[in-house]
Design an enzyme around this catalytic site. Structure first.
Site, mmCIF file in Angstrom:
data_model
loop_
_atom_site.group_PDB
_atom_site.id
_atom_site.type_symbol
_atom_site.label_atom_id
_atom_site.label_comp_id
_atom_site.label_asym_id
_atom_site.label_seq_id
_atom_site.Cartn_x
_atom_site.Cartn_y
_atom_site.Cartn_z
ATOM 1 N N HIS A 68 33.857 4.522 57.156
ATOM 2 C CA HIS A 68 34.502 4.599 55.840
ATOM 3 C C HIS A 68 35.338 3.330 55.667
ATOM 4 O O HIS A 68 36.373 3.164 56.307
ATOM 5 C CB HIS A 68 35.384 5.846 55.759
ATOM 6 N N THR A 141 2.870 -25.822 19.343
ATOM 7 C CA THR A 141 2.790 -24.364 19.276
ATOM 8 C C THR A 141 1.528 -23.943 20.018
ATOM 9 O O THR A 141 0.488 -24.593 19.890
ATOM 10 C CB THR A 141 2.750 -23.865 17.819
ATOM 11 N N HIS A 142 1.637 -22.900 20.811
ATOM 12 C CA HIS A 142 0.543 -22.467 21.690
ATOM 13 C C HIS A 142 0.161 -23.578 22.675
ATOM 14 O O HIS A 142 -0.961 -23.612 23.176
ATOM 15 C CB HIS A 142 -0.683 -22.045 20.874
ATOM 16 N N SER A 264 5.025 -33.072 51.178
ATOM 17 C CA SER A 264 4.853 -33.459 52.583
ATOM 18 C C SER A 264 3.520 -34.153 52.808
ATOM 19 O O SER A 264 3.315 -34.800 53.838
ATOM 20 C CB SER A 264 4.955 -32.225 53.482
ATOM 21 N N LYS A 269 4.064 -37.814 44.642
ATOM 22 C CA LYS A 269 4.491 -36.687 43.810
ATOM 23 C C LYS A 269 5.941 -36.797 43.344
ATOM 24 O O LYS A 269 6.834 -37.115 44.125
ATOM 25 C CB LYS A 269 4.309 -35.364 44.560
ATOM 26 N N GLU A 276 11.873 -25.929 37.965
ATOM 27 C CA GLU A 276 11.164 -24.772 38.506
ATOM 28 C C GLU A 276 12.129 -23.792 39.162
ATOM 29 O O GLU A 276 11.980 -22.564 39.035
ATOM 30 C CB GLU A 276 10.110 -25.239 39.512
#
Length: 435
Positions: A68, A141-142, A264, A269, A276
């Site tokens: 407790h 759009t879309h 890696s 990149k 993200e």
């Protein structure tokens, strides 16, 4: 708490040391009120007020024996008090008089940190929107090229959305910044309502109007719902930044350190990892909001099913929301905007984004709407498949479209009207920041 996604200032609020120090403060304030009512001897208050906050290790050791936490805390705290004074600690209170009232303090502090971070991001969105108010780019759009807009317009959308979030968060702060010291089932059977009034007043808290044994959990659900919406709004901004960083688009780039390595395996990149991450964190906030909704319904005057959930979702959600907002500000402050790439992308479809202007121009010149639409659509289809420009395809159909119909500025004639709304938001934001 998730250390990776917790800023130091938020970690300090939710540390065990801060929690137990806040528990001590609630207990001392309650004893102070009890002395003023003649319930607790004044001599006991001096000993209660002098007792130091017990160590986390000592509380944990006693909790292992007693199963407790609150009784372990009280035992550890009163160890240094004379027995005559210690017997007046927690007088007339139940465990969650202490826990929920202290938690109201911690929640209020945490939401203040989130609100401060949100206002910082709003200020940056406004400033960068104004900086790029005339930076023309293509709207989509879309996911498909639509008509010309400006990058400033894009950012203004997010500024207003986040501003709405601060209203929700402020309301949620009021909802959770409450306490109760009302006894075992909320009837004040063994404690005066005056104690509650004094303690909550000193702590800057409101009072649960009709308590059971706990503060109502719809309050916490409101907060986590507001945090989830805020997270989704930040996600909307971050998703836009991710999409604009795609190799095929390349209109913006988030800041990177000189030591940045994106893969890696592939040295070239340059991944939108911050954007993200911001999108991923929003998922945690939505999931935790669902857990808070589950906590609303408790058995009768209370049960303990909510407690284990709250130990996770309350600090984690506040920490993640705060981290997300601060990280979004860092991203936006260092964001590189490639206006030349925006201009090239605007022309990538060789005039197709001006189809509505051509269509309306033809109807204004007397062509019926259906015929004008079919004509422009046919020319657009040919331009799309053949690689010709829209103007060339129209010319092949006997329509010599004026050059003015292909001027992006014709789409932006009312942007000053939109800018006036952003200026109003900026003034309101500055008033809040200067308060």
């Amino acid at each position: 708490m998730i250390e990776r996604y917790t800023r130091p200032e938020m970690a300090a609020v939710w540390s065990e040391e801060t929690k137990y120090a806040t528990w001590v403060r609630v207990e001392v304030l309650a004893s102070t009120a009890q002395v003023s009512l003649g319930v607790v001897p004044e001599a006991a208050l001096a000993d209660i007020g002098r007792a130091p906050v017990p160590s986390v290790a000592r509380i944990r050791g006693l909790e292992a024996e007693r199963d407790h936490e609150i009784l372990a805390f009280l035992a550890a705290w009163t160890e240094t008090m004379p027995a005559e004074s210690a017997r007046w600690v927690h007088h007339g209170m139940t465990s969650y008089d202490l826990v929920d009232t202290a938690q109201g303090v911690l929640l209020a502090r945490s939401v203040d940190l989130v609100l401060d971070a949100a206002h910082t991001l709003i200020g940056l969105l406004i400033d960068r929107a104004l900086e790029h108010w005339d930076t023309v780019c293509v709207a989509r759009t879309h996911g498909v090229h639509a008509e010309p807009t400006t990058f400033g317009h894009k950012l203004a959308v997010h500024a207003h959305a986040l501003h709405r979030c601060t209203g929700r968060l402020a309301a949620a702060r009021r909802a959770v910044a409450v306490g109760t010291l009302s006894g075992a089932v909320g009837t004040y059977a063994h404690i005066s309502p005056q104690v509650e009034t004094y303690v909550c007043g000193e702590l800057g808290l409101g009072i649960e109007p009709v308590p059971t044994q706990v503060v109502a959990r719809d309050r916490h659900a409101e907060l986590l719902g507001a945090l989830a919406i805020t997270g989704a709004v930040v996600e909307q901004f971050a998703l836009e930044m991710r999409l604009l960083q795609r190799t095929e688009v390349g209109e913006v780039e988030e800041p990177r350190s000189g030591a940045y390595q994106g893969s890696s395996a592939m040295p070239h990149k340059r991944n939108p990892t911050t954007s993200e991450r911001l999108c991923g964190l929003a998922r945690i906030l939505r999931a935790n909001a669902g857990a808070a909704y589950e906590n609303i319904a408790l058995w009768h005057e209370r049960d303990l099913a909510h407690s284990s959930v709250e130990r996770v979702v309350l600090p984690d959600s506040l920490a993640v929301a705060h981290y997300q907002l601060v990280s979004a500000s860092e991203l936006l402050a260092g964001l590189t905007v490639d206006d030349e790439r925006m201009a090239r992308n605007l022309q990538a479809t060789r005039g197709l984004v001006h189809s509505s202007e051509v269509f309306l121009g033809l109807t204004a010149d007397g062509t019926d709407r259906e015929s004008a639409y079919r004509l422009v659509q046919s020319a657009a289809d040919e331009a799309h498949t053949s690689g010709s420009s829209l103007a060339e395809a129209l010319s092949a159909r006997g329509v010599e479209a004026p050059e003015a119909w292909f001027d992006p500025r014709r789409f932006l004639g009312n942007r000053d009207h939109l800018k006036s709304r952003l200026d109003t938001l900026k003034k309101e934001h500055h008033r809040h920041v200067d308060m």
